[in-house]
Design an enzyme around this catalytic site. Structure first.
Site, PDB file in Angstrom:
ATOM      1  N   HIS A   1       0.820  -1.221   0.000  1.00 22.34           N
ATOM      2  CA  HIS A   1       0.000   0.000   0.000  1.00 22.34           C
ATOM      3  C   HIS A   1       0.854   1.271   0.000  1.00 22.34           C
ATOM      4  CE1 HIS A   1       1.011   0.885   4.186  1.00 22.34           C
ATOM      5  NE2 HIS A   1       0.870  -0.422   4.419  1.00 22.34           N
TER       6      HIS A   1
ATOM      7  N   GLU B   1      -1.963  -6.973   7.388  1.00 22.60           N
ATOM      8  CA  GLU B   1      -0.613  -6.893   7.936  1.00 22.60           C
ATOM      9  C   GLU B   1      -0.506  -7.742   9.203  1.00 22.60           C
ATOM     10  OE1 GLU B   1       2.298  -6.871   7.565  1.00 22.60           O
ATOM     11  OE2 GLU B   1       3.050  -4.811   7.391  1.00 22.60           O
TER      12      GLU B   1
END
Length: 209
Positions: free
Chosen positions: A11, A84
């Site tokens: 990202h 994550e």
């Protein structure tokens, strides 16, 4: 036979990234810099002619993936298994504070031990297992010569790539630099498995086909 392709894309930048704060699974958004990075990277990734786009459901990865999906006119699917690593008590702390308050754990991580992050968070091995499960569910839907873009995170992205190519997670942690914001790994499928053909590729690197 045309090779299948996986693009594992980290990202764009968040304010937490810029401030050196452990995010883990805190649901942070892209910063203005991160949105610019996502738009620039999406324009480059469009050259891969993606057929499928899947993203972590955390907003920073979801927004990054949507930027590409909107550009190329594809739907996007979200999968929480691409999140994550959960960083336990360290989530929301600066790297400096973590180093000061958890010196033994930081020393162990630096030596390559795969401890649960933040005492009660996840290990890299756990992250690799769940991210790989998400991709194993995706692959049967990916046809010959097709390309899937996976918008994910730094630790989960590296762990996933290592798993796909059969690289030991300890070796990957100790020897491969993390993906930069809005950079990606390019994996292609060969007769005997998946190979990394580009790592930390980004807009302007000439990596897109």
């Amino acid at each position: 036979m045309a090779r299948r392709r996986l693009i594992v894309w980290r990202h764009g930048q968040t304010d937490h990234n810029a401030s050196g704060i452990w995010q883990g699974q805190l649901d942070t958004h892209l910063s203005e810099v991160g949105r610019d990075q996502a738009r620039t990277a999406a324009a480059a990734l469009a050259a891969y002619r993606p057929d499928v786009i899947v993203a972590s459901d955390l907003q920073r990865a979801a927004e990054t993936g949507r930027t590409l999906a909107e550009l190329v006119g594809l739907p996007i699917r979200y999968d929480e298994r691409l999140r994550e690593i959960h960083a336990g008590e360290w989530q929301g702390m600066t790297a400096g504070d973590v180093a000061e308050q958890y010196p033994e754990e930081q020393a162990a991580l630096a030596a390559g031990e795969d401890l649960p992050r933040g005492i009660h968070g996840e290990t890299v091995s756990q992250v690799a297992a769940r991210a790989r499960a998400a991709v194993d569910d995706l692959l049967p839907t990916l046809g010959e010569g097709q390309c899937a873009v996976i918008a994910t995170h730094g630790v989960s992205g590296r762990a996933l790539v290592a798993s796909m190519v059969g690289l030991d997670q300890h070796a990957a942690w100790m020897s491969i630099a993390g993906l930069h914001n809005c950079h990606w790994a390019d994996l292609q499928e060969y007769d005997r498995g998946w190979r990394v053909v580009a790592w930390n590729a980004g807009a302007g690197t000439g990596s897109a086909r």
